[in-house]
Design an enzyme around this catalytic site. Structure first.
Site, PDB file in Angstrom:
ATOM      1  N   TYR A   1       0.739  -1.400   0.003  1.00 13.34           N
ATOM      2  CA  TYR A   1      -0.162  -0.145   0.019  1.00 13.34           C
ATOM      3  C   TYR A   1       0.836   1.224  -0.072  1.00 13.34           C
ATOM      4  CZ  TYR A   1      -3.410  -3.289   1.696  1.00 13.34           C
ATOM      5  OH  TYR A   1      -4.215  -4.382   1.970  1.00 13.34           O
TER       6      TYR A   1
ATOM      7  N   HIS B   1      -4.180   6.513  -1.334  1.00 10.47           N
ATOM      8  CA  HIS B   1      -4.973   6.520   0.010  1.00 10.47           C
ATOM      9  C   HIS B   1      -3.849   6.619   1.367  1.00 10.47           C
ATOM     10  CE1 HIS B   1      -8.896   6.017   1.437  1.00 10.47           C
ATOM     11  NE2 HIS B   1      -8.987   4.848   1.964  1.00 10.47           N
TER      12      HIS B   1
ATOM     13  N   PHE C   1      -5.346  -0.462   9.759  1.00 14.64           N
ATOM     14  CA  PHE C   1      -5.943  -0.465   8.366  1.00 14.64           C
ATOM     15  C   PHE C   1      -6.932   1.000   8.423  1.00 14.64           C
ATOM     16  CE2 PHE C   1      -4.211  -4.614   7.937  1.00 14.64           C
ATOM     17  CZ  PHE C   1      -3.758  -4.499   6.348  1.00 14.64           C
TER      18      PHE C   1
ATOM     19  N   ASN D   1     -10.021   1.480   7.970  1.00 21.82           N
ATOM     20  CA  ASN D   1     -11.316   1.398   8.427  1.00 21.82           C
ATOM     21  C   ASN D   1     -11.339   1.258  10.100  1.00 21.82           C
ATOM     22  OD1 ASN D   1     -12.000   0.901   5.711  1.00 21.82           O
ATOM     23  ND2 ASN D   1     -12.869  -1.133   6.018  1.00 21.82           N
TER      24      ASN D   1
END
Length: 190
Positions: free
Chosen positions: A14, A19, A64, A66
């Site tokens: 990532y 993001h 993460f 969320n």
């Protein structure tokens, strides 16, 4: 003391996603202002340092996106701080790429990291919104957000992140208009 939380997802796959621009901003600020070593705390990674006369804790939640609010909430509770001490750095679809804006409070606009922080702490925190642009259609948002920056964007990305680090003192002082003005000047097309 202030807590600056950069939002992203942990792990090398990532690392350069749009993001993850919050994580990238934390890394640059830490490097440019000689913050201390990385420590594992609050379900994330933290670095302590000073910008001007302000003591700052940089936080990259390892939960993460969320679950970002869990990590940020732990840090605020530990230091007995409320959301006035919190600044969250995050990607923003509704801003043109490499535009940087600061705002106090607001909604989450579908951003799962902001939604999580909002659920844990409420919406009244300062946000540094880092533009990634909108891909044009909602069906393409997921791939855009979770896509890497293109080679053609690297120079602008480097310039923007360097600007955030260089102008961070204005944020530390709470002079958001000056921070945004200096960032706009830095990002003008030559």
């Amino acid at each position: 003391m202030q807590i600056w939380a950069g939002l992203g997802n942990p792990g090398p796959r990532y690392a350069l996603h749009r993001h993850n621009i919050g994580f990238l901003a934390m890394d640059v600020i830490a490097d440019m202002h000689s913050f201390g070593p990385i420590q594992k705390k609050f379900s994330g990674w933290v670095q302590e340092g000073r910008i001007g006369s302000e003591k700052i804790l940089l936080l990259k939640p390892a939960t993460f996106m969320n679950e970002s609010g869990r990590s940020v909430g732990e840090a605020l509770r530990f230091y007995k701080l409320d959301t006035e001490a919190l600044t969250v750095f995050h990607d923003e679809l509704d801003l043109a790429p490499f535009k940087v804006k600061v705002k106090q409070g607001g909604g989450h606009a579908g951003h799962n990291g902001l939604r999580s922080i909002d659920q844990h702490l409420g919406p009244d925190f300062r946000r540094v919104r880092i533009g990634i642009g909108h891909p044009g259609h909602k069906d393409r948002v997921h791939g855009h957000v979770l896509g890497n920056y293109a080679k053609s964007e690297q120079d602008d990305l480097t310039q923007m992140l360097g600007g955030i680090g260089a102008e961070a003192e204005w944020l530390a002082e709470g002079n958001d208009p000056r921070f945004m003005s200096e960032m706009a000047l830095r990002m003008q097309n030559d």
